[in-house]
Write a protein that holds these residues in place. Structure first.
Motif, PDB file in Angstrom:
ATOM      1  N   ASP B 126      54.868  35.777  26.536  1.00 58.15           N
ATOM      2  CA  ASP B 126      54.980  36.612  25.210  1.00 58.15           C
ATOM      3  C   ASP B 126      53.985  37.688  25.014  1.00 58.15           C
ATOM      4  OD1 ASP B 126      56.642  34.319  24.174  1.00 58.15           O
ATOM      5  OD2 ASP B 126      54.841  32.908  24.113  1.00 58.15           O
ATOM      6  N   VAL B 127      52.898  37.624  25.521  1.00 57.31           N
ATOM      7  CA  VAL B 127      51.751  38.578  25.414  1.00 57.31           C
ATOM      8  C   VAL B 127      51.181  39.066  26.752  1.00 57.31           C
ATOM      9  CG1 VAL B 127      49.573  39.161  24.296  1.00 57.31           C
ATOM     10  CG2 VAL B 127      51.016  37.387  23.130  1.00 57.31           C
ATOM     11  N   ALA B 128      51.043  40.490  26.940  1.00 58.40           N
ATOM     12  CA  ALA B 128      50.282  40.915  28.338  1.00 58.40           C
ATOM     13  C   ALA B 128      49.575  41.877  27.632  1.00 58.40           C
ATOM     14  CB  ALA B 128      51.347  41.589  29.204  1.00 58.40           C
ATOM     15  N   ASN B 129      48.091  41.912  28.331  1.00 57.27           N
ATOM     16  CA  ASN B 129      47.208  42.900  27.947  1.00 57.27           C
ATOM     17  C   ASN B 129      47.296  44.342  28.698  1.00 57.27           C
ATOM     18  OD1 ASN B 129      46.101  42.617  30.593  1.00 57.27           O
ATOM     19  ND2 ASN B 129      44.005  41.782  29.809  1.00 57.27           N
ATOM     20  N   ALA B 130      46.455  44.979  28.312  1.00 60.71           N
ATOM     21  CA  ALA B 130      46.593  46.627  28.894  1.00 60.71           C
ATOM     22  C   ALA B 130      46.127  46.738  30.439  1.00 60.71           C
ATOM     23  CB  ALA B 130      45.819  47.429  28.167  1.00 60.71           C
ATOM     24  N   SER B 131      45.754  45.619  31.050  1.00 61.19           N
ATOM     25  CA  SER B 131      45.454  45.555  32.341  1.00 61.19           C
ATOM     26  C   SER B 131      44.193  45.262  32.858  1.00 61.19           C
ATOM     27  CB  SER B 131      45.908  46.838  33.198  1.00 61.19           C
ATOM     28  OG  SER B 131      45.009  47.873  32.982  1.00 61.19           O
ATOM     29  N   MET B 132      44.073  44.806  34.265  1.00 65.98           N
ATOM     30  CA  MET B 132      42.469  44.176  34.591  1.00 65.98           C
ATOM     31  C   MET B 132      42.119  45.059  35.921  1.00 65.98           C
ATOM     32  SD  MET B 132      42.225  41.752  32.409  1.00 65.98           S
ATOM     33  CE  MET B 132      40.931  40.652  33.011  1.00 65.98           C
ATOM     34  N   TYR B 133      40.910  44.742  36.271  1.00 63.23           N
ATOM     35  CA  TYR B 133      40.469  45.487  37.523  1.00 63.23           C
ATOM     36  C   TYR B 133      41.256  45.492  38.756  1.00 63.23           C
ATOM     37  CZ  TYR B 133      35.918  45.363  35.314  1.00 63.23           C
ATOM     38  OH  TYR B 133      34.920  45.593  34.472  1.00 63.23           O
ATOM     39  N   ASP B 134      41.894  44.301  38.879  1.00 57.37           N
ATOM     40  CA  ASP B 134      42.755  43.940  40.121  1.00 57.37           C
ATOM     41  C   ASP B 134      43.375  42.550  40.091  1.00 57.37           C
ATOM     42  OD1 ASP B 134      40.732  42.269  41.035  1.00 57.37           O
ATOM     43  OD2 ASP B 134      40.589  43.183  42.956  1.00 57.37           O
ATOM     44  N   GLY B 135      44.257  42.026  40.929  1.00 53.08           N
ATOM     45  CA  GLY B 135      44.792  40.709  40.763  1.00 53.08           C
ATOM     46  C   GLY B 135      43.777  39.775  41.044  1.00 53.08           C
ATOM     47  N   ALA B 136      42.682  39.885  41.805  1.00 54.24           N
ATOM     48  CA  ALA B 136      41.733  38.919  42.212  1.00 54.24           C
ATOM     49  C   ALA B 136      40.832  38.692  40.888  1.00 54.24           C
ATOM     50  CB  ALA B 136      40.767  39.440  43.422  1.00 54.24           C
ATOM     51  N   THR B 137      40.159  39.624  40.259  1.00 54.16           N
ATOM     52  CA  THR B 137      39.547  39.508  39.043  1.00 54.16           C
ATOM     53  C   THR B 137      40.293  38.967  38.111  1.00 54.16           C
ATOM     54  OG1 THR B 137      39.688  41.778  38.612  1.00 54.16           O
ATOM     55  CG2 THR B 137      37.803  41.272  39.723  1.00 54.16           C
ATOM     56  N   ALA B 138      41.662  39.405  37.957  1.00 54.73           N
ATOM     57  CA  ALA B 138      42.527  38.839  36.903  1.00 54.73           C
ATOM     58  C   ALA B 138      42.654  37.457  36.850  1.00 54.73           C
ATOM     59  CB  ALA B 138      43.995  39.501  36.982  1.00 54.73           C
ATOM     60  N   LEU B 139      42.807  37.029  38.066  1.00 52.17           N
ATOM     61  CA  LEU B 139      42.908  35.565  38.372  1.00 52.17           C
ATOM     62  C   LEU B 139      41.683  34.754  38.178  1.00 52.17           C
ATOM     63  CD1 LEU B 139      44.755  33.398  40.100  1.00 52.17           C
ATOM     64  CD2 LEU B 139      43.296  33.609  41.795  1.00 52.17           C
ATOM     65  N   ALA B 140      40.419  35.402  38.328  1.00 55.78           N
ATOM     66  CA  ALA B 140      39.043  34.622  38.051  1.00 55.78           C
ATOM     67  C   ALA B 140      39.162  34.501  36.433  1.00 55.78           C
ATOM     68  CB  ALA B 140      38.143  35.500  38.623  1.00 55.78           C
ATOM     69  N   GLU B 141      39.495  35.598  35.746  1.00 52.86           N
ATOM     70  CA  GLU B 141      39.454  35.687  34.510  1.00 52.86           C
ATOM     71  C   GLU B 141      40.463  34.666  33.794  1.00 52.86           C
ATOM     72  OE1 GLU B 141      37.695  37.833  32.154  1.00 52.86           O
ATOM     73  OE2 GLU B 141      36.931  39.382  33.355  1.00 52.86           O
ATOM     74  N   ALA B 142      41.838  34.460  34.473  1.00 47.78           N
ATOM     75  CA  ALA B 142      42.574  33.375  33.976  1.00 47.78           C
ATOM     76  C   ALA B 142      41.963  32.184  33.848  1.00 47.78           C
ATOM     77  CB  ALA B 142      43.921  33.603  34.876  1.00 47.78           C
ATOM     78  N   ALA B 143      41.180  31.820  35.136  1.00 45.59           N
ATOM     79  CA  ALA B 143      40.727  30.410  35.319  1.00 45.59           C
ATOM     80  C   ALA B 143      39.568  30.338  34.147  1.00 45.59           C
ATOM     81  CB  ALA B 143      39.934  30.340  36.637  1.00 45.59           C
ATOM     82  N   LEU B 144      38.589  31.362  33.992  1.00 42.78           N
ATOM     83  CA  LEU B 144      37.745  31.256  32.610  1.00 42.78           C
ATOM     84  C   LEU B 144      38.370  30.910  31.336  1.00 42.78           C
ATOM     85  CD1 LEU B 144      35.343  34.239  33.824  1.00 42.78           C
ATOM     86  CD2 LEU B 144      35.138  31.810  34.358  1.00 42.78           C
ATOM     87  N   LEU B 145      39.598  31.631  31.091  1.00 45.59           N
ATOM     88  CA  LEU B 145      40.275  31.729  30.090  1.00 45.59           C
ATOM     89  C   LEU B 145      40.538  30.151  29.720  1.00 45.59           C
ATOM     90  CD1 LEU B 145      43.385  33.671  28.545  1.00 45.59           C
ATOM     91  CD2 LEU B 145      43.122  31.136  28.195  1.00 45.59           C
ATOM     92  N   ALA B 146      41.182  29.484  30.791  1.00 46.97           N
ATOM     93  CA  ALA B 146      41.579  28.191  30.867  1.00 46.97           C
ATOM     94  C   ALA B 146      40.309  27.021  30.750  1.00 46.97           C
ATOM     95  CB  ALA B 146      42.344  27.809  32.316  1.00 46.97           C
ATOM     96  N   ILE B 147      39.238  27.326  31.372  1.00 50.57           N
ATOM     97  CA  ILE B 147      37.813  26.557  31.122  1.00 50.57           C
ATOM     98  C   ILE B 147      37.747  26.829  29.644  1.00 50.57           C
ATOM     99  CG2 ILE B 147      35.630  26.505  31.521  1.00 50.57           C
ATOM    100  CD1 ILE B 147      36.380  27.122  34.529  1.00 50.57           C
ATOM    101  N   ARG B 148      37.644  27.748  29.033  1.00 52.83           N
ATOM    102  CA  ARG B 148      37.227  27.793  27.605  1.00 52.83           C
ATOM    103  C   ARG B 148      38.415  27.081  26.733  1.00 52.83           C
ATOM    104  NH1 ARG B 148      36.587  33.423  28.728  1.00 52.83           N
ATOM    105  NH2 ARG B 148      38.535  33.702  27.646  1.00 52.83           N
TER     106      ARG B 148
END
Lengths: 128, 461, 485
Positions: B126-148
């Motif tokens: 449904d929603v995408a952001n305007a991009s992240m540094y790279d695939g690896a950091t996007a993945l790490a931030e996804a995990a942080l989102l899930a934890i929150r």
């Protein structure tokens, strides 16, 4: 500015309406004016245990986010689901349809730490 | 070389207006002991000298216009249409900044809105952001989102996720003392039963990659049921080009899809800058990290675009922000947007098919060479694992290929000790049949034992 | 020219094709033989169906809706919007750099590794820091790495109780966000009446729980923290470390080695100070320099020189690991490398000299028309307050918007938070006296308009592609992608 007599107030601009062992909580008309257009309200989970003076909700305007502090300790009993679709109710009707959540009172002694309408009104005057 | 425009006379006039006697006086507030620095740098270069020095350095690299490469593994050599570079390098895009003043930044904002739309389409979310540094950091931030979001503290990740992505995630999670558990691999994909055993009520998210690091398709359908049953989120790391053919993650229950958008019209650049993408289900919208562009109207009722939901971000919420990220990876997201628009609906599908056809041709041909085989017979997209004949090491093979103008696949041993004589090959649409054939013919030579050493060893085995 | 551009999806025409792809030159296999149906998507993503010319025209027209350094003066405070030399694009785009795969073995990439190694040597010399990591993707990423290293350092010493990071109230929002992301609690220290860190307040804050401090120097008011050496001593005596946000390094180039101030960590914003273009908000690059005791913890891999050969070295047992796939934003680093080589020491000194001269020139020109809460000589930027205009009913936001009508991008506004109605102006060294005069004239004109015709300012902008936007609507009813009809 209007501060209904029957309500309790906090220094962080929440109001409380006491009824049957629970309190309804919202923000004052002074607070909503300062915030301007509310665009989103993040409410606590029903059943969550909150502690007096701890942040338990967030109100967002376009350029700011404000913490809402639990005025009393206790469990969250209900939340105002209407705010999901109409956050502007906080601006339009802060003491009515703009209520945010209710808490089951654990320790009614905590009510004594709160302000009445006159005390709150003079706090605000001081700040100006 | 110098880009300061002032003449000596102008500097004097300016100083006079300021009421200062010398340029040095402007720095007098800095304690003298700090101002005494001597900095030894090479003699300044003219533009011509600079170009020739850089050319000289660049010539000492074996680049992919001269070498026939079979490397992938997170960085992909795809064809980039001319217009991607031409349009994105326009000064109005290149030399502007984060669109704080929306009225003077509609170009960037609208392009990002289009980017977000394209990513939602690819991911089926449904929603995408305007991009992240790279695939690896996007993945790490996804995990942080899930934890929150889940208020849980454990993350499961499949060992078939890119090893460097796992490493980045481990670094990020160590900071907040969240635990990271790896799910083992079975036959080239995630061991589904091991995963099932590990998911419990303490798990914030499960993470897998599709196609996975080794190129193979995960049996992802089952993952979301397993995770959701225990209240965990599902995070998929996906290859955007594969989504021209493969099911969008939104269709198989994924809550957060992230990935690397370098394949979409961005150069390899020896590993960076690349660009991550990040898409979520609607419920998670307000927990997204990074910039978001929204459509609204202006005073005269015209459609216009603006950065929105900014109350999540660091410049407002400071230590309680959803992330510390300040900007997006704008120029590369723009390139991805131009690339996807240029390809179009049919083009992306055709592109994905070309990758499939060419990589399948390559694996078939390679496996026909005596001694070369694939350990996993599974569906894959544009990468696959090849087991070498005994006596031949991946590094040894690559050295010999290099002499023939070929950059071979990635040796897997350092990432997967159990795959010690195996390599990961990648074949995209950019590889001609002749290039694949030339790899195969060198492999044949080696297999036939043109090198005495290899023959000797093969006979022994 | 119409100022509105349709969305690319709105000009899509079913069946239209854009660019061509390489041909299928291998025998075609049936799709199902390669990918079982259950893995295949049922409906294709609705990408636009447009011609190549459609794409060219669309994005060209979009570009024309932007202000940029190439077209406009862009005095965005703390962002260092200087001229971006085009030769940098040319050299970074050389096929020997841009067409290299990160997993090619070092013997195939010696030129690249030499460049990275040499670049590290150059920034070490410029900053006086013993080692740099090139991995951080941007300034904020450098901050995050810095905080991770602070944490690793204290853990190694068994001081796990150090959980607090001190941050001045004038700091960028990324500072507290980065500290929090690495598990630290943030403590704010106040600025004193001169806009500098209040030393007494700082001393009072010291405790065995302090892990370190993040400081920006020059700070976000554009003032040099002249007591920086003392500040570092206070922290070090209390067992803490000092992180310096190098966002404002443009003021110090070639004259001050930040390492000499006693700091332990420093990130550079290559896209600001060293002219990698901002690209509308990235890619940046935020290499992090550290002092001797922090070196063991830096991420892997690191470029190393062995004899005449360059390699990637992974062998650092105390490393915190990786913060990014591969090695960093190489494409941006090449541009910064080219910039340093073009300028040399003398050129860098001219940069800081002109950056500070330009800021002070503007400050002086504007000081009679706007409030200047910190009237000291500034470094590369300064902060005005629009509070005088606010009394006339015109806010800083209005002033910013009105500047757009005068063909200037706006300064950074409402930051730093400690200045009411802040306008933060950073002209950079590449702007001429004439441009600065024209900009000052525009701001003065706006100050006069605020008195005589406030509605003219409050209604601005009038001449931009769109007028002021309804941001409340954007946030209340988020519309974050095109809804296909």
């Amino acid at each position: 500015m209007e501060f209904p007599q029957e309500l309790y107030y906090t220094e962080t601009h929440e109001w409380l309406r006491v009824k049957d062992g629970e309190v309804e909580v919202g923000i004052t008309s002074y607070a909503q004016e300062q915030l301007r257009d509310v665009v989103f309200v993040e409410l606590p989970r029903i059943g969550k245990k909150v502690k007096a003076k701890q942040p338990c909700a967030v109100i967002e305007s376009v350029k700011a986010a404000f913490d809402i502090y639990a005025p009393l300790s206790g469990d969250i009993l209900s939340i105002n689901k209407e705010l999901e679709g109409q956050p502007e109710l906080i601006n339009k009707d802060p003491y009515g349809r703009g209520w945010m959540f209710t808490i089951k009172i654990e320790n009614s002694g905590e009510l004594q730490n709160l302000l009445n309408a006159q005390a709150y009104a003079s706090k605000i005057k001081e700040a100006h | 070389m110098n880009y300061v425009p002032h003449t000596a006379q102008e500097k004097e006039q300016m100083l006079r207006e300021i009421g200062m006697e010398s340029l040095e006086a402007l720095f007098s507030v800095i304690p003298e002991q700090l101002r005494k620095a001597t900095i030894r740098l090479p003699e300044a270069l003219s533009e011509a000298e600079l170009i020739s020095l850089c050319k000289e350095l660049s010539k000492r690299n074996s680049h992919l216009n001269e070498y026939n490469s079979f490397l992938g593994a997170g960085a992909y050599d795809h064809f980039i249409p001319s217009i991607v570079g031409t349009l994105s390098s326009r000064g109005e895009f290149l030399t502007s900044y984060t669109p704080y003043q929306a009225e003077a930044s509609q170009g960037t904002l609208q392009a990002l809105y289009e980017f977000q739309t394209l990513i939602c389409e690819l991911a089926g979310l449904d929603v995408a952001n305007a991009s992240m540094y790279d695939g690896a950091t996007a993945l790490a931030e996804a995990a942080l989102l899930a934890i929150r979001h889940t208020e849980r503290n454990k993350v499961l990740i499949s060992s078939t996720v890119h090893p460097e992505y796992r490493a980045v995630l481990a670094t990020y999670l160590a900071q907040i003392e969240a635990s990271l558990v790896e799910v083992r691999m079975a036959e080239g994909i995630t061991d589904a039963s091991a995963l099932k055993d590990l998911v419990d009520e303490g798990v914030a998210a499960i993470i897998f990659q599709q196609p996975n690091f080794l190129g193979y398709l995960e049996e992802a359908d089952a993952f979301s049921a397993t995770a959701h049953e225990k209240g965990a989120l599902v995070i998929a790391c996906v290859n955007p080009i594969s989504l021209g053919i493969l099911s969008p993650p939104g269709d198989y229950g994924v809550d957060i899809a992230v990935g690397e958008a370098q394949p979409l019209g961005n150069p390899l650049w020896y590993g960076g800058p690349h660009v991550g993408f990040f898409a979520v289900k609607k419920e998670l919208m307000r927990k997204l990290p990074g910039r978001l562009v929204g459509a609204t109207t202006d005073l005269e009722g015209r459609r216009a675009f603006v950065l929105t939901l900014q109350a999540r971000e660091q410049h407002i919420r400071r230590q309680r922000a959803t992330s510390n990220i300040c900007t997006n990876q704008n120029l590369l997201a723009l390139r991805a947007t131009i690339y996807l628009c240029a390809l179009g609906k049919e083009g992306l599908k055709e592109l994905a098919e070309l990758n499939l056809q060419k990589s399948h041709y390559a694996i078939d041909m390679i496996c026909k060479v005596k001694g070369f085989s694939t350990p996993f017979k599974r569906p894959f997209f544009n990468e696959f694992v090849i087991q070498l004949p005994s006596g031949l090491t991946p590094e040894g093979l690559n050295k010999r290929l290099y002499k023939r103008g070929i950059v071979g696949g990635l040796p897997l041993k350092s990432f997967y000790p159990e795959l010690k004589d195996a390599m990961l090959f990648c074949v995209t649409e950019n590889k001609t049949r002749a290039q694949t054939d030339s790899l195969v013919s060198v492999l044949k030579e080696i297999s036939k034992g043109k090198s005495p050493k290899a023959t000797e060893k093969m006979i022994k085995s | 020219m119409s100022q509105q551009e349709k969305l690319i999806f709105e000009i899509s025409s079913s069946g239209r094709r854009g660019v061509s792809l390489p041909p299928l030159d291998v025998p075609r296999k049936p799709l199902e033989e390669m990918i079982p149906t259950k893995f295949q998507r049922k409906t294709p993503p609705r990408l636009p169906e447009v011609s190549e010319l459609d794409v060219v025209r669309h994005f060209t027209r979009l570009s024309q809706l932007n202000y940029s350094v190439d077209t406009h003066f862009y005095p965005l405070g703390s962002c260092t919007m200087k001229y971006n030399p085009r030769v940098h694009e040319e050299v970074a785009g050389l096929e020997g750099f841009s067409r290299l795969h990160p997993y090619q073995p070092p013997e195939q990439t010696q030129g690249m590794l030499e460049l990275l190694y040499h670049f590290s040597e150059l920034v070490k010399e410029i900053c006086g820091m013993p080692e740099f990591s090139l991995q951080p993707a941007a300034g904020a990423h450098g901050e995050l790495l810095g905080m991770m290293l602070v944490r690793a350092y204290h853990r190694k010493r068994g001081e796990t109780g150090r959980k607090k990071i001190i941050i001045p109230d004038s700091a960028h929002g990324t500072n507290p966000a980065s500290a929090a992301l690495s598990g630290f609690e943030v403590i704010e220290v106040k600025s004193d009446s001169h806009g500098l860190v209040d030393l007494e307040d700082l001393r009072r804050t010291m405790s065995p729980e302090i892990a370190g401090m993040m400081i920006t120097n020059p700070n976000t008011l554009g003032l040099f923290e002249k007591d920086i050496v003392t500040i570092c001593n206070i922290l070090h005596e209390a067992g803490g470390l000092v992180y310096c946000d190098g966002a404002n390094m443009n003021a110090l180039l070639g004259r001050v080695k930040p390492g000499a101030m006693g700091i332990d960590l420093l990130h550079l914003n290559l896209h600001k100070t060293f002219t990698g273009p901002h690209g509308g908000g990235g890619p940046g690059s935020g290499p992090l320099g550290v002092s001797e005791p922090l070196r063991p913890f830096l991420p892997v891999p690191r470029v190393k020189k062995e004899g005449d050969t360059y390699i990637w070295d992974y062998n650092y047992p105390e490393t915190i690991g990786r913060i990014k796939a591969f090695y960093g934003h190489i494409g941006v680093i090449i541009k910064a490398y080219a910039y340093i080589l073009s300028l040399g020491t003398e050129g860098l000194m001219k940069v800081s000299e002109a950056a500070v001269l330009n800021a002070n020139f503007l400050r002086k020109k504007l000081s009679n028309f706007y409030d200047l809460p910190y009237p000291e000589v500034c470094m590369h930027e300064f902060v005005l307050s629009g509070r005088r205009q606010k009394k006339q009913g015109v806010t800083t936001l209005d002033i910013a918007k009105r500047l757009l009508d005068y063909d200037f991008y706006a300064p950074t506004i409402y930051f730093p938070l400690i200045v009411e109605e802040a306008l933060m102006i950073e002209p950079t060294e590449t702007e001429s006296k004439q441009t600065l005069e024209a900009f000052a004239e525009a701001l003065i004109k706006i100050a006069k308009e605020a008195e005589s015709a406030p509605d003219r300012v409050k209604g601005a902008p009038f001449d931009t592609p769109v007028r002021r936007l309804d941001e409340v609507k954007a946030a209340r009813e988020p519309n974050l992608h095109w809804n296909f009809p």
